[in-house]
Enzyme design. Structure first.
Site, PDB file in Angstrom:
ATOM      1  N   HIS A 166       0.768  -1.129   0.111  1.00 59.27           N
ATOM      2  CA  HIS A 166      -0.026   0.100  -0.173  1.00 59.27           C
ATOM      3  C   HIS A 166       0.977   1.288  -0.155  1.00 59.27           C
ATOM      4  CE1 HIS A 166      -3.897  -1.844   0.761  1.00 59.27           C
ATOM      5  NE2 HIS A 166      -3.266  -2.907   1.120  1.00 59.27           N
ATOM      6  N   ASP A 373       4.214   9.367  -1.819  1.00 56.95           N
ATOM      7  CA  ASP A 373       2.845   8.761  -1.231  1.00 56.95           C
ATOM      8  C   ASP A 373       2.512   7.720  -2.066  1.00 56.95           C
ATOM      9  OD1 ASP A 373       0.801   8.222   0.419  1.00 56.95           O
ATOM     10  OD2 ASP A 373       0.019  10.393   0.645  1.00 56.95           O
TER      11      ASP A 373
HETATM   12  O1  F6P Z   1      -0.881   3.164   4.036  1.00 55.62           O
HETATM   13  C1  F6P Z   1       0.118   2.862   4.926  1.00 55.62           C
HETATM   14  C2  F6P Z   1      -0.202   2.659   6.115  1.00 55.62           C
HETATM   15  O2  F6P Z   1       0.713   2.078   6.770  1.00 55.62           O
HETATM   16  C3  F6P Z   1      -1.281   1.372   6.223  1.00 55.62           C
HETATM   17  O3  F6P Z   1      -0.713   0.453   6.426  1.00 55.62           O
HETATM   18  C4  F6P Z   1      -1.880   2.099   7.752  1.00 55.62           C
HETATM   19  O4  F6P Z   1      -3.158   1.635   7.634  1.00 55.62           O
HETATM   20  C5  F6P Z   1      -1.699   3.745   7.447  1.00 55.62           C
HETATM   21  O5  F6P Z   1      -0.671   3.716   6.841  1.00 55.62           O
HETATM   22  C6  F6P Z   1      -1.506   4.297   8.927  1.00 55.62           C
HETATM   23  O6  F6P Z   1      -0.397   3.714   9.716  1.00 55.62           O
HETATM   24  P1  F6P Z   1      -0.587   3.077  10.871  1.00 55.62           P
HETATM   25  O7  F6P Z   1      -1.100   1.761  10.727  1.00 55.62           O
HETATM   26  O8  F6P Z   1       1.043   3.038  11.428  1.00 55.62           O
HETATM   27  O9  F6P Z   1      -1.362   4.093  11.991  1.00 55.62           O
END
Ligand code: F6P
Length: 464
Positions: A166, A373
């Site tokens: 992602h 991003d």
């Molecule tokens: O989109 C990348 C990401 O790491 C996702 O895996 C995650 O949902 C989001 O960013 C938010 O990050 P975190 O899970 O570290 O709060």
């Protein structure tokens, strides 16, 4: 009658009914991954395994807690605070995150965090393996869990396994900074299908595989010593209906509650991000300041509303970023504020989708200007929330969304003067041009829906 295969999703974050983050102690949206995966899971149902978001003492949890969320069977594991600190805060957020976003100056290399990363990936696989049934289609998500596929194979799982990244995949000379890059790449090629957001990331991964572990990529497939892996590109989308233009009464209520400028002469620029150094919030603020300096007519007439949701607050680089943002907001407001006008409204908190749609609908311009991003769903949500007089999307060329949303105003966020001028141009854009650009962007969003990427991914996975 042949039974349809069950969808099994594995990810670090999972949807939470209350959407309360124990880390931040407040209501938070669970991030891009959950927004991307959840619609498909809600449509077909299935099993979803991930971290509970909680840290607990005692021996490691090996059997997940299982609850149901609609037709999703939600299985979660607690991690110890030491695991959270080494695996999540350490290797995932201080090594892989900056590396994959090409922020090499932030990459921390530590053997203990990588050992913990491998250990937790093994634990996820061991927790999942007994729950799997013949015919299941397993989809492992994101950089926290690169090795889960390989560990499942090691435990004896013979069924299909796909992986979706992602976030971006960087050029090979950046990825090779990591001493364990071959180990991670070998983990990746144990999947049947690896999905990425854009053709650029796919090309980077293909070149990195060839240069770091040998083998060859031909067309869509990587061929290595132990078999082949398909490398695919899937555009994650959103449900346009969820962000469709909100009710006027809701928008007015929000504007009043927050004393947001609502008069037609006043223009509003909006930024919505997790507070993360990849999002380029300081460079956006500098571009806004440059516009106020060079275009004095905008003073008193244009405000920037910046929503920054608290994120990964235990990571030192995020704490530094917060200080930088706080300071810049203070400086700019100190320099330009006048009676009745504050240039920047800075909201350090998260908002539910419904309220975000109101902010989007109030904005004349939305600045989505990350330095790097994976996709960025804010750009899509903003477009989906516009009505008859659509606002203008200013989009960084360094996010995945820019590969398809070409009728946004595309900017290089590192170029502060260029971004300032592009913002000014967006504010002055004629309603005809706004509408034409919006129609084209809305077409792109309708084409890549919240379900189309996962439908394509799962049908490709079934076919490899
Ligand atoms: O989109 C990348 C990401 O790491 C996702 O895996 C995650 O949902 C989001 O960013 C938010 O990050 P975190 O899970 O570290 O709060």
């Amino acid at each position: 009658m042949a039974q349809k295969s069950r969808l099994v999703v594995v990810s670090n974050r999972v949807p939470s009914p209350s959407e309360v983050s124990p880390e931040e102690g407040r209501s938070v949206p669970v991030g891009g991954l959950v927004s991307a995966v959840r619609p498909a899971m809600e449509k077909v149902g299935g099993l979803w395994l991930g971290w509970s978001g909680k840290s607990a003492g005692g021996p490691p949890q090996t059997t997940p807690d299982v609850t149901s969320l609609g037709n999703i069977e939600l299985a979660t594991l607690n991690l110890s605070s030491n695991d959270v600190s080494l695996f999540y805060t350490g290797f995932a957020n201080r090594t892989l995150w900056p590396l994959l976003h090409s922020f090499t100056e932030h990459v921390v290399i530590r053997r203990d965090t990588y050992r913990a990363y491998r250990r937790i990936n093994r634990r996820f696989a061991e927790a999942l393996f007994p729950m799997l049934r013949d015919g299941d289609q397993v989809l492992v998500n994101d950089f926290h869990l690169f090795h889960v596929g390989e560990e499942l194979r090691d435990l004896g799982w013979k069924g299909k396994i796909g992986f979706f990244l992602h976030v971006p995949f960087p050029p090979s000379d950046i990825f090779s900074i990591l001493p364990w890059s071959p180990d991670i790449l070998r983990g990746l090629v144990s999947y049947d299908l690896v999905g990425l957001h854009t053709e650029g990331y796919r090309r980077n991964l293909a070149e990195t595989l060839e240069s770091e572990i040998g083998g060859a990529v031909r067309d869509w497939d990587y061929f290595g010593e132990d078999g082949s892996t398909r490398l695919g590109v899937y555009h994650v989308g959103i449900d346009m209906g969820v962000f469709a233009e909100p009710a006027v009464a809701d928008v007015d209520a929000l504007a009043t509650e927050l004393s947001l400028p609502s008069s037609p002469e006043h223009q509003m620029i909006l930024g919505v991000d997790r507070l993360d150094y990849t999002k380029g919030i300081p460079t956006r603020l500098r571009a806004f300041r440059r516009m106020l300096e060079h275009r004095p007519a905008t003073r008193g007439k244009v405000s920037l509303v910046q929503i920054s949701s608290p994120s990964r607050t235990r990571v030192p680089e995020y704490q530094t970023e917060k200080v930088a943002v706080d300071q810049l907001v203070g400086e700019i407001n100190g320099q330009f504020s006048e009676a009745g006008w504050t240039p920047i409204r800075y909201l350090y908190r998260s908002y539910p989708q419904r309220e975000l749609a109101c902010f989007y609908s109030l904005a004349d311009v939305c600045m989505v200007t990350p330095l790097r991003d994976g996709m960025n769903l804010v750009a899509k949500e903003f477009v989906a929330s516009q009505g008859d007089t659509p606002g203008v999307l200013l989009l960084s060329r360094f996010c995945g969304a820019a590969s398809s949303m070409t009728d946004a105003i595309i900017v290089n966020p590192y170029d502060v003067d260029g971004t300032a001028e592009a913002t000014y141009r967006a504010l002055r854009m004629s309603s005809t041009e706004r509408r034409e650009r919006w129609c084209s962007l809305a077409r792109v969003i309708r084409q890549h829906t919240e379900n189309s990427w996962s439908d394509a991914f799962h049908s490709d996975l079934a076919g490899v």
